[in-house]
Design an enzyme around this catalytic site. Sequence first.
Site, short mmCIF file in Angstrom:
data_model
loop_
_atom_site.label_atom_id
_atom_site.label_comp_id
_atom_site.label_asym_id
_atom_site.label_seq_id
_atom_site.Cartn_x
_atom_site.Cartn_y
_atom_site.Cartn_z
N CYS A 106 0.88 -1.27 0.17
CA CYS A 106 0.01 -0.07 -0.11
C CYS A 106 0.88 1.11 0.13
O CYS A 106 0.61 2.15 -0.62
CB CYS A 106 -1.05 0.04 1.15
SG CYS A 106 -2.26 -1.20 1.17
N ASP A 509 -18.55 2.00 44.44
CA ASP A 509 -19.71 2.87 44.53
C ASP A 509 -20.62 2.08 43.99
O ASP A 509 -20.47 1.18 43.09
CB ASP A 509 -19.19 4.24 44.02
CG ASP A 509 -20.45 5.12 44.27
OD1 ASP A 509 -20.93 5.16 45.16
OD2 ASP A 509 -20.52 6.04 43.16
N ASP A 687 -17.42 6.59 40.32
CA ASP A 687 -17.58 7.38 39.11
C ASP A 687 -17.01 8.80 39.03
O ASP A 687 -17.12 9.40 37.96
CB ASP A 687 -19.17 7.53 39.02
CG ASP A 687 -19.98 8.42 40.16
OD1 ASP A 687 -18.97 8.98 41.04
OD2 ASP A 687 -20.86 8.59 40.31
#
Length: 797
Positions: A106, A509, A687
């Site tokens: 390529c 959590d 989070d």
Amino acid sequence: MPVDQRVVHSCYHCGARLPPSPVFVALDGRPQPFCCHGCATAAQWIRDADLGDYYRLRSDPGARVDAEAADLGAWDGKELLAEHTVPVDGGCEITVLTDGMRCAACAWLVDRALERTPGVLDAGANAVTGRIRIAWDPARTRLSAVLGQLSMLGYRPYLAGDPAAERQRVADRRQWLLRLGVAGLAAMQTMMLSEASYLDFGHHMSVPTRDLFRWFTLLVCTPVVFYSGWPFIEGAWNGLKRRHLGMDVLVAGSTLLAYFASAVATVRGGPHVWFDAAAMFVFLLLLARLLEQRARRIASAQVDTLARARPVLAVRERADGARESVPLSALRVGDIACVAVGEAVPADGELLDPQALFEEALLTGESHPVTKRSGDPVYAGTHCRETPARLRITGIGTATRLSQLTRLVEQAQAQRPPLAQLADRIGAVFVGGVLLAALAVYQGWRLVEPERAFEVALSLLVVSCPCALSLAVPAALAAASGALARRGILPVRAGALDRLARVTDLVFDKTGTLTRVHPVLEAVEAFDGMDEARACALAAALERDSGHPIAAAFAGEEEHLAVESLQLVAGQGLAGRIEGVDWRLGLAPFAAGRADDGQVWLGDGTRAFARFTMREGLRADAADTLRALRALGLTVHLASGDGAAAVERMAAILGIDDARARQRPEDKLALVHELQARGRTVAMVGDGLNDAPVLAGADVSLAMGEGAALAQRAADLVLTAPELMRVPAAIALARRTRRIIRENFAWAVGYNLIALPLAAMGRVTPGWAALGMALSSLVVTLNALRLMRRSREEHRP
């Protein structure tokens, strides 16, 4: 004439499966099948340009060519050219990325196709990095015309990130390769000339002939030492100025010692020269250094992948409904952007259409397109699928999630972990010890066999070069970082992997971690004359800028109320003033002065005006994740700010024994400290929104990479995708990394324990010492690369 049966089921150009009615084009007198007119046109052009060898040389099929020509006119914009091109003799130069190059053929095709394009001055394609460098004359052709030639062959161009830095990297790599080439050629010539002396067992060679060979060897070896070996000499000098005995001190010292001692022996007609050892030493060290750099480049390929996600221009909708193409830098928060099917989203925004489909694999690793509805966030770099979309811009430039992710990747690559610093300190002590040992060996051999004293001491210096010791940690960490990045896990703090490998307990959590980040508003109860719609509007206004997952439950509500003096009370809720009235939203005791029932309340602190019942679903892979963690021998804890009923229900479903409800951030931190006091190594998974204290207090922390988690800096690792199964995958990889680092250290130490005594006894020549040192470094590097191979073998969760 019949079609070649070997390719009858696949496209001749791209290898894709043929449609029911393929396109046939005669090439070299034989009809060949194609999946579309785009591939057929590309193949016809390749044949007409006499570049048909491409199909013979390639090892993989080419990229599929779009039948409709891409609109590349945006590449001719003045702002884009000013930002991404540099002036060269006769024109300008730009570096672009493409994801269509599959093999060296390529790159060969691209080079030759661009060379035949009018106005192109120079071009170079790299099949490994997917980068194409193009120099062209703007007076003769436009950049869009040149890139159109690439696109016609299936190589769609993308902007490359930081072109100046990339040009410097390319220049540095070329110089390293040139140094290696000079060293390799000269080392071969040096060995050939030295071999004549080694094979003269009967000493039949005349002294003039021997001296002539030595002078030739001196001339050949000089550029190796002072050009190819210059990085080691420069590194040694800088190290000595800082009073630091690093690897380069030993390398440069051994090389210069062998070279100058040989040069003196050549001038004086001494019995021995060691030019071959100096040349081989430099060549093999350069080869090992390039292998290490290659491992690092493979590990850092994620930055280029992110760079490909940035579109060239954005389509902005004007106030009158008309559309215009503008550079990304012209976008502003509040603008309305239009994204066509298959195009990349230019900036972060909110979807304005009722529904649209987006592919987020690059940012989150999610393999399937994600359905977004009106008001849902859409991120820069994701791709629109099936239907066009309109979105209101909420984040541009460095504020986009894509930019934040890029910074995290770059930060992960630039980190210098404590293990690497420890290896450097050990290496410095080792170098000092080797120098003293070499001096002692030299003095000892002077008493026993003076003519061999220098050769034995030189062999000791060469064979003990701590390359393997210096590579033991960096090579493994580079490979591990690349493997983690491909799985959507980014270590953003130094030493994160090492601490993760030692984890014994995980504290989870609940909201946004074990449960989905967006809860659903299930029911609203209004009190004391409050209207339900008004209560939802007040709650939506308070939550609008809080960044908490609960805000998503009110995303569809009218929230055009102005909030003053908004305050977040950690673990309790929100307080703010709306239209002159103070409101609170959160836990019942905080918002309404009532007993806690685990629901969200709206009140003024003493009276209740509304209660919101939230429904949150468990993440699909939560149960599998906890089973995988237990299989790794880890203990799981749950610490949530929610009420006891919700936490107990979650613990029962997941089989968590230690589950604690109504945990404020300080309570979670106290739990972590309690476990640490018992000698446990604790990881916190949260989070990242309101858990910053406990994320920072844990031995190692992992933050879910949704929304604001990417912007926070309290975590050690960030999961860019909402898949919990990546947590046990990261721990397993961290443990393998630690094991491979130990193996590398064991190899480096074991090698020296064997090689040093042999060298001190005169059993190893300087040439064999150089070869042994290089092989030792190669073993360490290849062992580290096993991390990347294993990660590819793992099935994605």
